[in-house]
Enzyme design. Structure first.
Site, short mmCIF file in Angstrom:
data_model
loop_
_atom_site.label_atom_id
_atom_site.label_comp_id
_atom_site.label_asym_id
_atom_site.label_seq_id
_atom_site.Cartn_x
_atom_site.Cartn_y
_atom_site.Cartn_z
N TYR A 66 -3.97 -5.51 15.26
CA TYR A 66 -3.88 -4.68 14.05
C TYR A 66 -3.38 -3.28 14.42
CZ TYR A 66 -5.45 -7.80 10.37
OH TYR A 66 -5.51 -8.80 9.43
N ASP B 27 -2.73 -0.94 12.52
CA ASP B 27 -3.25 0.19 11.71
C ASP B 27 -4.47 0.80 12.39
OD1 ASP B 27 -4.60 -2.23 11.16
OD2 ASP B 27 -5.16 -1.61 9.13
N TRP C 78 -0.87 -2.66 8.45
CA TRP C 78 -1.32 -2.36 7.08
C TRP C 78 -1.09 -0.88 6.85
CZ3 TRP C 78 -2.21 -6.69 4.54
CH2 TRP C 78 -2.59 -7.82 5.27
N THR C 79 -0.74 -0.53 5.60
CA THR C 79 -0.23 0.85 5.43
C THR C 79 -1.05 1.72 4.46
OG1 THR C 79 1.32 0.05 3.76
CG2 THR C 79 2.11 0.18 6.04
N ARG D 252 0.85 -1.20 0.00
CA ARG D 252 0.00 0.00 0.00
C ARG D 252 0.88 1.24 0.00
NH1 ARG D 252 -3.40 -3.64 2.36
NH2 ARG D 252 -5.19 -4.00 1.00
N ASP E 57 -0.10 -6.47 -3.43
CA ASP E 57 -1.51 -6.10 -3.22
C ASP E 57 -1.97 -5.30 -4.44
OD1 ASP E 57 -4.08 -5.57 -1.91
OD2 ASP E 57 -3.03 -6.19 -0.10
N TRP F 150 -6.93 -14.00 11.41
CA TRP F 150 -7.02 -12.53 11.53
C TRP F 150 -8.43 -12.05 11.83
CZ3 TRP F 150 -9.44 -8.87 8.22
CH2 TRP F 150 -10.03 -9.39 7.06
N ASP G 227 -6.92 -14.05 1.31
CA ASP G 227 -8.03 -13.34 1.96
C ASP G 227 -8.86 -12.53 0.97
OD1 ASP G 227 -5.72 -11.76 1.59
OD2 ASP G 227 -6.49 -10.24 2.94
N GLU G 228 -10.09 -12.31 1.38
CA GLU G 228 -10.97 -11.29 0.81
C GLU G 228 -11.18 -11.38 -0.70
OE1 GLU G 228 -10.56 -7.77 4.09
OE2 GLU G 228 -9.02 -7.77 2.54
N HIS H 131 -6.45 -9.41 -4.25
CA HIS H 131 -5.45 -8.41 -3.89
C HIS H 131 -4.29 -8.43 -4.87
CE1 HIS H 131 -7.05 -6.97 -0.02
NE2 HIS H 131 -7.38 -8.22 0.26
C1 ACM Z 1 -6.47 -8.99 6.16
O1 ACM Z 1 -6.45 -8.12 7.05
N1 ACM Z 1 -7.20 -8.83 5.07
C2 ACM Z 1 -5.69 -10.21 6.28
#
Ligand code: ACM
Ligand code: ZN
Length: 571
Positions: A453, A455, A503-504, A193, A222, A428, A361-362, A297
């Site tokens: 986390y 962030d 996470w940035t 990021r 990502d 997570w 993920d996601e 991602h």
């Molecule tokens: C994540 O925070 N999506 C692993």
């Protein structure tokens, strides 16, 4: 003087006692003044601020004083590398040139390393006596951690890079026996990021090592940037590492790249950079875990090679947020898997870690539902939904990773549709995924967003720099327990430890990364290293404030949030 002695004969018992004491003090005073030899300092318990707290310690009176003549006597080259690293700190701050010798007799004025088998591989014993220091460990990592503890026992000026005048380099007489509670003590940095150049990674490694953290997970891929050179696919970095500069706008309202607009913001690590980072980390007993995200991602990869998506593109590297993430790798095309195996082959060559993180993920799988090739794959493999197709995807990648002698690690979404046979899970979305995986006999790293986390905001939102959301104050990190009580003893064995993730999206440089990381990393380190019996919040509250003085010497931009006037007890 003459009058003093003449009158001696006429005194009673009490007066004689008093005068004798006075004379004694006077003689001692003169001796110290003229011989230049003062008694060694005795430390109060409050003056010792070790983080993470050690397992057992017993403090004595007096102290050991480092001098330029103090020798480090070690047994072998591995130990020498460790002692030299410590001596470099000491020499920079003292202006000395310390000697590190392999082999030699035990003696005074030494830091003496001695292998003692049958200790925990990361454990150590540190005996500071008035005249010498003895360090025992089974493995190099133990000696390294002993040196980190010794560093924390020295005055905070040890952290300075220039010669400090008038400092006595004393450490208290103390006996320490120490080893970690968990073997996975991790920190993740998202370098996608926002890109953090190699020199920042070196700095982060130094910070982690000081806190006895042993794992640095780099989130290298990502939607907003591909950060690792892959020789077979040069466009991954020629194209995927760069995005249009929208840094002045809110992360979630950044328009995509316009046709003809140049992408100038970003960066990547060459394979030579990676080798340097890995070597730098190894010297500090830190394993770097690469994360190569899939199947979602990955817009940065698809911007470079759109043929590995379902629709075929075109795509651009995203300058900001995207949700949901629908542009993902096609699970129907064999060429996608060939591409990923080629990428992973180069990654595996570069990183000696046992684990390769594949994200997982996601992924929103709406394209898979529409794509003829994905539908064909589901049919031929007998998969009833796209959840099972994701499981097929990850299992196929796992086979490849296992064939290279490595273990697949993924976010807890890899449980959906069935977990690959040997996979390790990074939990997570709370603890539940980790509990489920551990019950199934899989290894787990606990990294629940609620506790890990970095962030998230660490103080009141109106007093903090813009962050992604959430709330994770220092105490909550301190109370992080990677081992849920409901686990059976058998399942508990599968909890390797825990990890904090930075996470940035909202963190664009090292200074801000430091702010989000410190002092929470100290709380995390203690949660993962120190046994329950050695931990308590009040003690930590005091020690962290002392420790912040050390951070000041290091020039770390730590957060002072929630420490009004630095009161001794935080809540
Ligand atoms: C994540 O925070 N999506 C692993
Ligand atoms: Zn497809």
């Amino acid at each position: 003087m003459g009058k003093y002695f003449l009158s001696w004969y006429s005194l009673n018992q009490n007066e004689i006692a008093m005068k004798t004491t006075f004379a004694g003090i006077l003689i001692l005073f003169c001796f110290y003044m003229f011989s230049g030899c003062k008694p060694n300092k005795t430390f109060t318990e409050n003056e010792i601020s070790l983080i993470p707290q050690v397992k057992q310690k017993s403090q004595g009176k007096s102290s050991f004083r480092f001098k330029e003549s103090t020798k480090f006597v070690v047994e072998n080259v591995d130990q020498k590398i460790i002692a030299v690293q410590f001596a470099e700190y000491l020499d920079k701050a003292s202006g000395w040139k310390s000697q590190v010798l392999i082999g030699g007799d035990e003696g005074r004025n030494q830091v003496y390393f001695k292998t003692e088998l049958l200790m925990d591989p990361e454990g150590y014993q540190l005996e500071v006596q008035k005249n010498r220091i003895e360090v025992k460990a089974a493995k190099p990592a133990g000696f390294y951690y002993a040196m980190q503890t010794l560093r924390q026992l020295l005055p905070i000026e040890i952290e300075r890079k220039q010669k400090q005048e008038l400092i006595e380099w004393n450490v208290p007489v103390i006996s320490i026996s120490d080893s970690p509670a968990y073997k996975w003590r991790g920190f993740m940095l998202d370098v996608s990021r926002h890109f953090f150049p190699k020199k920042d990674i070196f700095q982060v490694i130094d910070y982690l090592a000081m806190h006895k953290i042993n794992t640095l997970h780099l989130h290298l891929v990502d939607d907003q940037g591909w950060r690792i050179e892959i020789k077979k696919y040069p466009k991954l970095t020629d194209v995927g590492a760069w995005r249009v500069d929208r840094e002045h706008m809110h992360w979630n309202s950044r328009p995509k790249q316009e046709p003809g607009e140049k992408a100038t913001y970003g960066g990547f690590y060459t394979q030579e950079d990676i080798k340097e980072m890995v070597a730098y980390a190894q010297k500090r007993f830190i394993t770097i875990i690469p994360e190569i995200e899939m199947p979602a991602h990955v817009t940065s990869a698809l911007a470079a090679y759109p043929q590995f998506s379902c629709k075929g593109g075109p795509f651009t590297v995203l300058p900001g947020g995207v949700w949901p993430i629908t542009d993902i790798y096609c699970a129907g095309k064999d060429t996608t898997f060939q591409f990923l195996e080629d990428v992973l082959s180069e990654v595996i060559e570069l990183f000696p870690s046992r684990y390769i993180h594949i994200g997982g993920d996601e992924a929103t799988k709406t394209e898979w539902e529409k794509c003829p090739e994905c539908k064909k794959r589901m049919k031929t493999e007998g998969l009833i939904n796209v959840g099972e197709l994701q499981s097929y995807f990850i299992k196929r990648i796992e086979k490849f990773i296992n064939s290279k002698g490595k273990i697949l690690l993924g976010w807890d979404e890899i449980l959906e549709g069935g977990l690959p046979a040997e996979a390790t899970v990074m939990s997570w979305r709370g603890y539940q995924g980790g509990i489920e995986a551990a019950n199934l006999g899989h290894d787990v790293v606990m990294s629940p967003s609620s506790d890990c986390y970095f962030d998230y905001y660490q103080g009141p939102m109106d007093q903090e720099p813009l962050a992604i959301g959430g709330y994770l104050p220092l105490k909550k990190v301190y109370d992080f327990n990677p081992l849920p009580e409901e686990l059976t003893a058998e399942a508990a064995k599968h909890i390797l430890g825990g990890q904090a993730n930075l996470w940035t999206e909202y963190v664009s440089d090292l200074e801000h990364a430091e702010y989000m990381t410190f002092p929470r990393i100290a709380a995390l380190a203690e949660a993962l290293w120190s046994p329950k019996e050695a931990r308590n919040w009040e003690g930590f509250s005091h020690r962290i404030q002392q420790f912040m003085k050390r951070y000041d010497q290091m020039g770390i931009n730590y957060s002072k949030t929630k420490i009004p006037n630095r009161v001794p007890v935080l809540d």
